[in-house]
Enzyme design. Structure first.
Site, mmCIF file in Angstrom:
data_model
loop_
_atom_site.group_PDB
_atom_site.id
_atom_site.type_symbol
_atom_site.label_atom_id
_atom_site.label_comp_id
_atom_site.label_asym_id
_atom_site.label_seq_id
_atom_site.Cartn_x
_atom_site.Cartn_y
_atom_site.Cartn_z
ATOM 1 N N VAL A 14 -21.372 -17.443 -53.252
ATOM 2 C CA VAL A 14 -20.458 -18.273 -54.026
ATOM 3 C C VAL A 14 -20.072 -19.525 -53.247
ATOM 4 O O VAL A 14 -20.028 -20.631 -53.805
ATOM 5 C CB VAL A 14 -19.205 -17.474 -54.457
ATOM 6 C CG1 VAL A 14 -18.300 -18.331 -55.327
ATOM 7 C CG2 VAL A 14 -19.613 -16.215 -55.221
ATOM 8 N N LYS A 45 -18.407 -16.118 -40.529
ATOM 9 C CA LYS A 45 -18.342 -15.100 -39.489
ATOM 10 C C LYS A 45 -19.237 -15.499 -38.327
ATOM 11 O O LYS A 45 -18.926 -15.273 -37.178
ATOM 12 C CB LYS A 45 -18.799 -13.755 -40.071
ATOM 13 C CG LYS A 45 -17.982 -12.596 -39.576
ATOM 14 C CD LYS A 45 -18.070 -11.355 -40.446
ATOM 15 C CE LYS A 45 -19.476 -11.002 -40.885
ATOM 16 N NZ LYS A 45 -19.469 -9.850 -41.819
ATOM 17 N N LYS A 105 -12.423 -10.269 -57.212
ATOM 18 C CA LYS A 105 -11.853 -9.343 -58.216
ATOM 19 C C LYS A 105 -11.120 -8.187 -57.564
ATOM 20 O O LYS A 105 -10.114 -7.701 -58.067
ATOM 21 C CB LYS A 105 -12.945 -8.800 -59.132
ATOM 22 C CG LYS A 105 -14.078 -8.099 -58.396
ATOM 23 C CD LYS A 105 -15.429 -8.428 -59.004
ATOM 24 C CE LYS A 105 -16.248 -9.159 -57.967
ATOM 25 N NZ LYS A 105 -17.555 -9.599 -58.389
ATOM 26 N N VAL A 132 -13.900 -12.678 -62.803
ATOM 27 C CA VAL A 132 -14.480 -11.886 -63.897
ATOM 28 C C VAL A 132 -15.448 -12.746 -64.707
ATOM 29 O O VAL A 132 -15.121 -13.867 -65.092
ATOM 30 C CB VAL A 132 -13.399 -11.359 -64.875
ATOM 31 C CG1 VAL A 132 -14.031 -10.453 -65.936
ATOM 32 C CG2 VAL A 132 -12.291 -10.623 -64.137
ATOM 33 N N GLY A 134 -18.177 -14.373 -63.996
ATOM 34 C CA GLY A 134 -18.838 -15.552 -63.428
ATOM 35 C C GLY A 134 -18.364 -16.827 -64.102
ATOM 36 O O GLY A 134 -17.184 -17.168 -64.061
ATOM 37 N N ASP A 201 -16.961 -2.058 -59.581
ATOM 38 C CA ASP A 201 -16.850 -3.497 -59.839
ATOM 39 C C ASP A 201 -16.323 -3.784 -61.256
ATOM 40 O O ASP A 201 -15.329 -4.498 -61.416
ATOM 41 C CB ASP A 201 -18.222 -4.157 -59.571
ATOM 42 C CG ASP A 201 -18.273 -5.601 -60.002
ATOM 43 O OD1 ASP A 201 -17.971 -6.477 -59.167
ATOM 44 O OD2 ASP A 201 -18.608 -5.868 -61.175
ATOM 45 N N LYS A 205 -12.664 -5.491 -62.695
ATOM 46 C CA LYS A 205 -12.635 -6.585 -63.669
ATOM 47 C C LYS A 205 -11.849 -6.191 -64.907
ATOM 48 O O LYS A 205 -11.071 -6.982 -65.441
ATOM 49 C CB LYS A 205 -14.060 -6.977 -64.029
ATOM 50 C CG LYS A 205 -14.805 -7.642 -62.856
ATOM 51 C CD LYS A 205 -16.278 -7.764 -63.170
ATOM 52 C CE LYS A 205 -17.047 -8.533 -62.116
ATOM 53 N NZ LYS A 205 -18.513 -8.378 -62.285
HETATM 54 N N1 LIG Z 1 -22.126 -13.217 -55.733
HETATM 55 C C1 LIG Z 1 -21.690 -13.379 -56.957
HETATM 56 O O1 LIG Z 1 -22.481 -13.646 -57.869
HETATM 57 C C2 LIG Z 1 -20.220 -13.254 -57.258
HETATM 58 C C3 LIG Z 1 -19.793 -13.409 -58.599
HETATM 59 C C4 LIG Z 1 -18.424 -13.345 -58.879
HETATM 60 C C5 LIG Z 1 -17.525 -13.116 -57.854
HETATM 61 N N2 LIG Z 1 -17.969 -12.941 -56.580
HETATM 62 C C6 LIG Z 1 -16.985 -12.699 -55.524
HETATM 63 O O2 LIG Z 1 -17.007 -13.798 -54.631
HETATM 64 C C7 LIG Z 1 -16.704 -13.338 -53.306
HETATM 65 C C8 LIG Z 1 -17.816 -13.744 -52.351
HETATM 66 O O3 LIG Z 1 -19.024 -13.151 -52.758
HETATM 67 P P1 LIG Z 1 -20.415 -13.604 -52.124
HETATM 68 O O4 LIG Z 1 -21.471 -12.951 -52.951
HETATM 69 O O5 LIG Z 1 -20.462 -15.069 -51.960
HETATM 70 O O6 LIG Z 1 -20.321 -12.887 -50.683
HETATM 71 P P2 LIG Z 1 -21.321 -13.078 -49.423
HETATM 72 O O7 LIG Z 1 -22.598 -13.699 -49.863
HETATM 73 O O8 LIG Z 1 -21.347 -11.771 -48.755
HETATM 74 O O9 LIG Z 1 -20.556 -14.146 -48.500
HETATM 75 C C9 LIG Z 1 -19.413 -13.841 -47.757
HETATM 76 C C10 LIG Z 1 -19.100 -14.987 -46.836
HETATM 77 O O10 LIG Z 1 -17.882 -14.720 -46.179
HETATM 78 C C11 LIG Z 1 -18.044 -14.831 -44.765
HETATM 79 N N3 LIG Z 1 -17.232 -13.784 -44.137
HETATM 80 C C12 LIG Z 1 -17.276 -12.466 -44.343
HETATM 81 N N4 LIG Z 1 -16.340 -11.835 -43.630
HETATM 82 C C13 LIG Z 1 -15.691 -12.789 -42.916
HETATM 83 C C14 LIG Z 1 -14.621 -12.787 -41.992
HETATM 84 N N5 LIG Z 1 -14.025 -11.663 -41.623
HETATM 85 N N6 LIG Z 1 -14.212 -13.960 -41.478
HETATM 86 C C15 LIG Z 1 -14.806 -15.109 -41.839
HETATM 87 N N7 LIG Z 1 -15.818 -15.173 -42.720
HETATM 88 C C16 LIG Z 1 -16.257 -14.024 -43.257
HETATM 89 C C17 LIG Z 1 -19.518 -14.638 -44.496
HETATM 90 O O11 LIG Z 1 -19.829 -15.353 -43.306
HETATM 91 P P3 LIG Z 1 -21.331 -15.468 -42.703
HETATM 92 O O12 LIG Z 1 -22.049 -16.345 -43.685
HETATM 93 O O13 LIG Z 1 -21.157 -16.081 -41.386
HETATM 94 O O14 LIG Z 1 -21.853 -14.055 -42.706
HETATM 95 C C18 LIG Z 1 -20.145 -15.237 -45.740
HETATM 96 O O15 LIG Z 1 -20.334 -16.623 -45.597
HETATM 97 C C19 LIG Z 1 -16.478 -11.842 -53.436
HETATM 98 O O16 LIG Z 1 -15.109 -11.616 -53.642
HETATM 99 C C20 LIG Z 1 -17.242 -11.483 -54.691
HETATM 100 O O17 LIG Z 1 -16.726 -10.333 -55.337
HETATM 101 C C21 LIG Z 1 -19.295 -13.007 -56.275
#
Ligand SMILES: NC(=O)c1ccc[n+]([C@@H]2O[C@H](COP(=O)([O-])OP(=O)(O)OC[C@H]3O[C@@H](n4cnc5c(N)ncnc54)[C@H](OP(=O)(O)O)[C@@H]3O)[C@@H](O)[C@H]2O)c1
Ligand SMILES: NC(=O)c1ccc[n+]([C@@H]2O[C@H](COP(=O)([O-])OP(=O)(O)OC[C@H]3O[C@@H](n4cnc5c(N)ncnc54)[C@H](OP(=O)(O)O)[C@@H]3O)[C@@H](O)[C@H]2O)c1
Lengths: 431, 431
Positions: A14, A45, A105, A132, A134, A201, A205
């Site tokens: 995201v 991270k 969420k 919720v 997207g 999940d 939502k």
């Molecule tokens: N993916 C989707 O399609 C989607 C859709 C709707 C909602 N969401 C929500 O959006 C959020 C993010 O999802 P995502 O898919 O983008 O997750 P992701 O790809 O796992 O990315 C997480 C990011 O957060 C960083 N991170 C994790 N733990 C950390 C910490 N303790 N301190 C600092 N940085 C940290 C990671 O750093 P590094 O890059 O250095 O590892 C990474 O850049 C979640 O709440 C998810 O439920 C996602």
């Protein structure tokens, strides 16, 4: 041109979407918000990680305090996920008078009241459209557009991963395991798929949607939850023969002043719009006492659709920053809703069991159903394997409690090898 | 509890809906807006008319000045319709610092710039969610939720009357005239159906949607418009055989920086969600460069759905009254968009003609198409009546200009009795 600095927490899927949209649609965003949006610091991270996005390395940091203490940052966007440290970071940001946008969420479903109370106390806004559906504007729909309605029902396909798996099982007649494997290979499912396939999940939502729809905080513990791991190709095939499609639905209904809240695989009439929502698409059907039935359909996840919602929230903050907007619904339980016991749910049921192939078995089972006030719409007997046969029952509209009592009794019979599956049937219709 | 007085202009279908929603959902509206909403005066044409709504007679008036000069009225809701006196009343209300809500597509489509400029100059808000798609939150969707997107396409079924007629013709194989008659009996079509069946109403709506989607004022004269009066049961039957359904679509696309704007009967693949939007339902498909494809579906008209949008706008005004919200998009043409000439439209075409049944005719027609660079996907010859046959051509993707040139030539042929219909085919797909 005014300029606003954003602190982005997280640069995963995201975060990348948000960055790319802010870059790509810079001119539109300026024109529409009146601001030049500048992502000035990004928390990650691991700074040295290879990233598929062209971000200047000098704005990355692993120290949240660099963002928190930066007074030039007005808005913090949290796209890390999970509860900790995300919730803590959001609260601390708000206490520093920074507005917050999140797509998390889990945080909103479990800590929403605290987060939203803090936002009001600190006089900053907290928006979470991306949490919720997207890019589907469902949160805003409930908060704003449908504000004139008493909401009666919210029913949705709100998990892209399981919808992808079920669509694939339906179209290609493959097993759950095969479909899951492909979803993982294509990046639709995570290595540990529990949150999706066990329906955590969509439970989060539904918790958010029902809190907004029914003006009250819904606790996740109120929601009856069943995942899709027990859905077999044969169930999908029976559904097809009977004119249904199996979907994982989140269902929230106001029934006589009680809230019915459940997430489970459901048979939906094949000609209903929800039955035709396939792959990773999401759709939410809302019934309001003024608007009637409304359906919102689109990409329920993915970096750009979710980024679209997040960046939309940033613009809303910019437009309202002189006079913060709060939607109080989620903030505190005023009069807690009565939650309807799962045993009081009423629908039709599909029940598949394996029984011994000998005379009298069907009669015995039917008499158990009868004694528990469950009446049958149809019975199908098929597929003989050794001494066993597969029996499928479709009930008339029945109380779930009666089904459960019947199943307890049926399971005790020596002639019943196994109750394979019980799936609710929702005869949804558009008025 | 704060109280706000509303002046309602018009107590027809929509006015009735607004009144009933404000009464029925009083408690929710208080909780959500922080105000007790009080409709204190209502303008009508005839005070003594019998009305199907329980409104105290003493608040009705035939004198607009009674509302205009009443300083206790903060918001004026215009649901009279038409240009005059509605536009004049809205402008005078805003000059008296009253906010305005309207559901008047004709006024917004033709006088939107003036109206919205006045609203900004006077520091009051003007909202018009009810003007397109009844209760479907499409205006707000474009103004707010999708603000992070470059919009690429807006395609919709935005007229309930013609959709009802086409659905009925498709399902029951009746003629346009019969379907129209029933629509009139059921109150879906007006005594003079011109505005709907000749597609003026959806033209106004597309004008509004495209102005918002493409950040610029679109003039109605830019929109190519064709109604449904020439659609015959046989066209619907051919469409079915070919895997299509005929819908009246409003289409706005950004093609290489040029705007394509058209409202006309269109063949849509039978398995596309838009093909399954029936009766008086509306649906709008939006494609944005971040969100991908999104579809909003619901009741496009009717007193309560439209009232839902109007009352939603009232609440938005109450929430933002200390810091008025404007969406500038519609206000003035910044750089006017280039409008794509209809001859440059590209799609497949369905062409039905009646020709003399004699050797060489097909060859002659095909050679005319060939000379104009129109190549054929298929030809169907069917239905012999006396010495004539019916010919149906489906072209490959072609420039409309080439189709028009061909048709001009074909019409001149002595062997062609009549070109019966030319219908565009849009092979819409969800990505
Ligand atoms: N993916 C989707 O399609 C989607 C859709 C709707 C909602 N969401 C929500 O959006 C959020 C993010 O999802 P995502 O898919 O983008 O997750 P992701 O790809 O796992 O990315 C997480 C990011 O957060 C960083 N991170 C994790 N733990 C950390 C910490 N303790 N301190 C600092 N940085 C940290 C990671 O750093 P590094 O890059 O250095 O590892 C990474 O850049 C979640 O709440 C998810 O439920 C996602
Ligand atoms: N109907 C729908 O489903 C729908 C949906 C979306 C948008 N809209 C829009 O909403 C608006 C209203 O539509 P509607 O169907 O409610 O119209 P309607 O039923 O014809 O009602 C019009 C009302 O305005 C009053 N009126 C007409 N001319 C007037 C004048 N010169 N001075 C004072 N009052 C006058 C009439 O008074 P009397 O009652 O005394 O005759 C009547 O109450 C239109 O702009 C329409 O396009 C309608």
């Amino acid at each position: 041109m005014k300029k606003v600095n954003i602190g982005l927490l997280g640069l995963g899927n995201v975060g990348r979407g948000v960055w790319n949209i802010v870059e790509e649609n810079k001119d539109e965003l300026k024109k529409r918000s009146g601001y030049e949006i500048n992502i000035s610091k990004i928390l990650v991270k691991d700074i040295d990680k290879q990233r598929e996005v062209d971000v200047p390395k000098e704005i990355l940091t692993t120290d949240f305090n660099k963002i928190l203490e930066d007074d030039s940052i007005d808005i913090v966007v949290e796209v890390i996920g999970g509860i900790e440290p995300s919730v803590d970071y959001m609260i601390r940001s708000m206490k520093k008078k920074k507005h917050v946008v999140t797509a998390n969420k889990m945080a909103i479903a479990t800590k929403g009241s605290t987060l939203l109370r803090t936002s009001r106390e600190e006089g900053v806004m907290l928006f979470y459209e991306g949490s919720v559906g997207g890019g589907i504007p469902i949160i805003n729909g409930l908060n704003e557009n449908l504000v004139a309605n008493k909401i009666e029902e919210v029913i949705g396909i709100i998990n892209g991963t399981t919808n992808y798996i079920l669509s694939k099982m339906t179209r290609e007649k493959v097993s759950f395991e095969e479909a899951l494997k492909e979803a993982q290979e294509k990046g639709y499912a995570e290595a540990d798929p529990t949150s999706d396939v066990e329906a955590f999940d969509p439970m989060y939502k539904l918790c958010i949607l029902s809190s907004l729809a029914f003006d009250n905080v819904v606790n996740i513990s109120y929601i009856h939850r069943e995942g899709i791991t027990n859905i077999k190709p044969i169930d999908i095939e029976y559904a097809r023969e009977l004119g249904y499609v199996i979907k994982l639905l989140g269902i929230a209904k106001d029934v006589d002043g009680e809230l019915e809240l459940r997430v489970h695989p459901t048979m939906v009439p094949a000609n209903h719009p929800l039955a035709n929502v396939n792959d990773s698409f999401n759709a939410v059907l809302i019934k309001g006492n003024a608007v009637g039935e409304l359906m919102l359909y689109g990409r329920g996840a993915g970096e750009l659709p979710t980024g679209s919602a997040v960046v939309g929230d940033i613009v809303s903050i910019l437009r309202n920053r002189d006079n913060p907007l709060y939607y109080s619904k989620f903030e505190e339980a005023t009069i807690p809703h009565k939650i309807r016991d799962i045993n009081k749910v009423q629908c039709e049921y599909y029940i598949r069991m394996t029984v011994k192939d000998k005379p009298g078995v069907l009669g015995e089972i039917c008499s158990i159903f009868g004694k528990n006030n469950v009446s049958m719409l149809s019975v199908i007997q098929k597929g003989r394997r050794e001494e066993c046969v597969s029996l499928v029952f479709i009930t008339h509209n029945t109380l779930e409690g009666n089904i459960r009592k019947s199943m307890d009794k049926v399971s005790l019979s020596n002639d019943v090898v196994k109750v394979e599956n019980v799936i609710r049937i929702e005869n949804l219709g558009l008025q």
